[in-house]
Design a protein around this motif. Structure first.
Motif, PDB file in Angstrom:
ATOM      1  N   SER A  85       0.834  -1.209   0.000  1.00 12.99           N
ATOM      2  CA  SER A  85       0.000   0.000   0.000  1.00 12.99           C
ATOM      3  C   SER A  85       0.861   1.247   0.000  1.00 12.99           C
ATOM      4  N   SER A  86       1.866   1.250   0.858  1.00 14.89           N
ATOM      5  CA  SER A  86       2.687   2.456   1.007  1.00 14.89           C
ATOM      6  C   SER A  86       4.078   2.140   0.463  1.00 14.89           C
ATOM      7  N   ARG A 130      -0.378  -8.239   2.330  1.00 17.46           N
ATOM      8  CA  ARG A 130       0.004  -6.955   1.739  1.00 17.46           C
ATOM      9  C   ARG A 130      -1.231  -6.235   1.204  1.00 17.46           C
ATOM     10  N   LYS A 131      -1.158  -4.936   1.119  1.00 14.65           N
ATOM     11  CA  LYS A 131      -2.227  -4.044   0.645  1.00 14.65           C
ATOM     12  C   LYS A 131      -3.344  -3.908   1.687  1.00 14.65           C
ATOM     13  N   SER A 132      -3.658  -2.662   1.979  1.00 18.12           N
ATOM     14  CA  SER A 132      -4.745  -2.374   2.928  1.00 18.12           C
ATOM     15  C   SER A 132      -6.063  -2.859   2.355  1.00 18.12           C
ATOM     16  N   SER A 217      -8.268  -5.729  -5.218  1.00 20.44           N
ATOM     17  CA  SER A 217      -7.061  -5.202  -4.584  1.00 20.44           C
ATOM     18  C   SER A 217      -7.147  -3.683  -4.447  1.00 20.44           C
ATOM     19  N   PHE A 218      -7.193  -3.208  -3.184  1.00 16.39           N
ATOM     20  CA  PHE A 218      -7.131  -1.766  -2.939  1.00 16.39           C
ATOM     21  C   PHE A 218      -5.698  -1.301  -3.174  1.00 16.39           C
ATOM     22  N   GLU A 225      -0.878   8.969 -16.807  1.00 13.40           N
ATOM     23  CA  GLU A 225       0.065   9.842 -17.509  1.00 13.40           C
ATOM     24  C   GLU A 225       1.443   9.582 -16.923  1.00 13.40           C
ATOM     25  N   ARG A 226       2.089  10.608 -16.348  1.00 17.95           N
ATOM     26  CA  ARG A 226       3.419  10.316 -15.830  1.00 17.95           C
ATOM     27  C   ARG A 226       3.399   9.976 -14.336  1.00 17.95           C
ATOM     28  N   SER A 227       2.262  10.227 -13.712  1.00 12.02           N
ATOM     29  CA  SER A 227       2.203  10.013 -12.270  1.00 12.02           C
ATOM     30  C   SER A 227       1.570   8.646 -11.950  1.00 12.02           C
ATOM     31  N   VAL A 228       1.386   8.378 -10.666  1.00 13.91           N
ATOM     32  CA  VAL A 228       0.813   7.099 -10.245  1.00 13.91           C
ATOM     33  C   VAL A 228      -0.323   7.409  -9.284  1.00 13.91           C
ATOM     34  N   ASN A 229      -1.461   6.691  -9.384  1.00 13.90           N
ATOM     35  CA  ASN A 229      -2.516   6.890  -8.406  1.00 13.90           C
ATOM     36  C   ASN A 229      -2.632   5.647  -7.539  1.00 13.90           C
ATOM     37  N   SER A 230      -2.051   5.714  -6.346  1.00 14.10           N
ATOM     38  CA  SER A 230      -2.039   4.533  -5.491  1.00 14.10           C
ATOM     39  C   SER A 230      -3.345   4.397  -4.714  1.00 14.10           C
ATOM     40  N   ARG A 231      -4.353   5.213  -5.047  1.00 13.33           N
ATOM     41  CA  ARG A 231      -5.638   5.070  -4.366  1.00 13.33           C
ATOM     42  C   ARG A 231      -6.641   4.314  -5.227  1.00 13.33           C
ATOM     43  N   SER A 232      -6.215   3.823  -6.379  1.00 21.00           N
ATOM     44  CA  SER A 232      -7.140   3.098  -7.245  1.00 21.00           C
ATOM     45  C   SER A 232      -7.273   1.636  -6.776  1.00 21.00           C
ATOM     46  N   ALA A 233      -8.169   0.895  -7.417  1.00 19.71           N
ATOM     47  CA  ALA A 233      -8.331  -0.529  -7.058  1.00 19.71           C
ATOM     48  C   ALA A 233      -8.361  -1.373  -8.323  1.00 19.71           C
TER      49      ALA A 233
END
Ligand code: FAD
Ligand code: SF4
Ligand code: SF4
Ligand code: SF4
Length: 393
Positions: A85-86, A130-132, A217-218, A225-233
């Motif tokens: 997650s982190s 692993r993963k919340s 998977s949360f 694009e160039r960034s990452v969204n770690s809040r997706s599922a």
């Protein structure tokens, strides 16, 4: 305490009272919102009061804030960060402790997507933790299991929400068990919805896709694009379809991140403070880019609080596999609200639950998060009123 005053905000649903009752006369029953609360069969009760004494809502043995060492860090492998997650601190911790023959209790999805505690004694087994999972899990009778393992001289690493860690510690104290072989890791906790809400959302996903959800998977790390969204599922269906959903589009993520349907106890959570219950606390190092611009918190950077000597010993060991940088507890509490105070609930929580019963999950989320002039004015006035009242008190 719920068992005395029956106020829902005073029960975290940890199930320790049901697990400790010598007569087995406490069962957990669901309320209209889908949250579980203990119910005592008074005919069998022998008035021993163990259920009240184990309750984590009365927990008072917090760490000293000033003795906490605080670190931000990332695991030295992008694959592990991606699967965490982190920043992968949990993986670094269990890898070190498995080498010292600890068994690990963590939270996983079972084959029916039920969130629950389980035990693993191998690196492969721990991967399921692993993963919340943003659902309050079933502690699955792990407190008596851990008591018995510690009594047998085994070593145990326990991870869970702060309320679950406090419940375990109370349970072991009442059983007079030596906890030298126990390491507890809690999470900085924002709050949690329940399994029934998650099930109703999954059912809607399955009806729409006409196929069973086999994997969920949360905190799926999606490049946007160039960034990452770690809040997706990430959602995997039995028909082979794989979907990645973002919080702005997905009803469950939207409900979770907008604090729409958490357990009532999360609003007054006694654990949302810099003084901690466990040896180690893990969370996200939000805003770390302001101190270390080369780190991107959306891609995943761990915040690690070593709350006592035991926790500090573990952090020394994970320096082999993580890049760690020291930060202060004051910086951590400023950048992570859950280390200062409990979550404020969404203004339309009640409306959500009313509509959920009648129209289902997605419809209730859509109706409760829709921005209308009325609701934004209502929220603004309410916020101002609260600030005004705080100023007066
Ligand atoms: C309900 C919930 C709310 C959270 N809120 C916040 C927050 O507001 N701010 C913040 O900084 N961090 C929050 N976290 C913690 C954060 O999401 C990460 O879990 C944490 O940083 C650990 O990440 P990692 O990369 O080290 O571990 P990972 O490898 O991702 O491991 C996840 C760890 O979380 C445990 N876990 C997973 N799901 C649950 C669950 N439902 N209940 C109990 N334990 C669980 C697993 O056992 C494992 O130890 C929350 C976690 C949960 C489960
Ligand atoms: S008082 Fe004792 S017997 Fe009665 S419900 Fe509580 S734990 Fe069980
Ligand atoms: S022990 Fe846990 S489940 Fe029982 S009343 Fe207290 S918080 Fe609720
Ligand atoms: S916010 Fe507090 S009460 Fe709610 S699940 Fe987290 S630790 Fe438990």
């Amino acid at each position: 305490m719920y068992l005395q005053d029956k106020k829902k905000k005073h029960c975290t649903g940890c199930r320790a009272c049901a697990d400790i009752c010598p007569k087995g006369c406490i069962s957990m029953k669901e309320d209209g919102e889908g949250f579980l609360y203990p119910v005592i069969d008074s005919e069998q009760c022998i008035q021993c009061h163990l259920c009240e004494r184990v309750c984590p809502v009365g927990y008072d043995a917090f760490s000293e804030k000033d003795q906490t060492d605080v670190w931000a860090g990332v695991y030295d492998s992008s694959d592990v960060i991606c699967k965490s997650s982190s920043g992968g601190a949990f993986t670094a911790i269990y890898e070190q402790l498995l080498e010292l023959n600890y068994v690990v209790y963590g939270v996983c999805f079972d084959e029916n997507l039920k969130v629950k505690h389980a035990m693993a004694d191998s690196s492969e087994g721990c991967k399921a933790f692993r993963k919340s999972k943003y659902v309050l899990g079933d502690t699955n009778h792990c407190y008596p299991q851990i008591r018995d393992r510690l009594k047998n001289g085994e070593k145990v690493l326990f991870t869970g929400t702060p309320c679950q860690c406090a419940a375990l510690l109370q349970f072991l104290a009442l059983a007079k068990v030596d906890t030298a072989n126990l390491i507890t890791v809690d999470l900085i906790c924002h709050g949690a919805p329940n399994q029934t809400l998650f099930d109703s959302y999954v059912k809607e996903l399955e009806q729409r896709e006409n196929s069973r959800v086999t994997e969920y998977s949360f905190r799926s790390k999606t490049p946007i694009e160039r960034s990452v969204n770690s809040r997706s599922a990430k959602i995997v269906f039995a028909n082979g379809s794989v979907k990645t959903v973002l919080p702005k589009d997905d009803p469950f993520l939207k409900a979770y991140y907008s604090r729409l349907c958490y357990r009532p106890s999360c609003k007054v959570c006694p654990f949302a403070k810099p003084q901690r219950v466990s040896d180690i606390t893990l969370g996200d190092a939000w805003a770390i880019e302001l101190l270390y611009p080369e780190w991107d918190p959306l891609a995943g950077v761990s915040l690690i609080l070593a709350n006592n000597e035991k926790g500090k010993g573990v952090v020394e060991r994970i320096k082999d596999t993580m890049t760690l940088r020291s930060v202060t507890i004051d910086w951590a509490t400023q950048s992570n609200r859950q280390l200062r105070e409990p979550t404020e609930f969404h203004d339309r929580r009640r409306r959500f639950f009313r509509r959920w019963k009648k129209r289902g999950f997605s419809s209730a989320v859509a109706a409760s998060t829709k921005d209308s002039l009325y609701w934004s004015l209502y929220a603004k006035v309410k916020r101002r009123w609260k600030r005004l009242m705080r100023g007066k008190l």
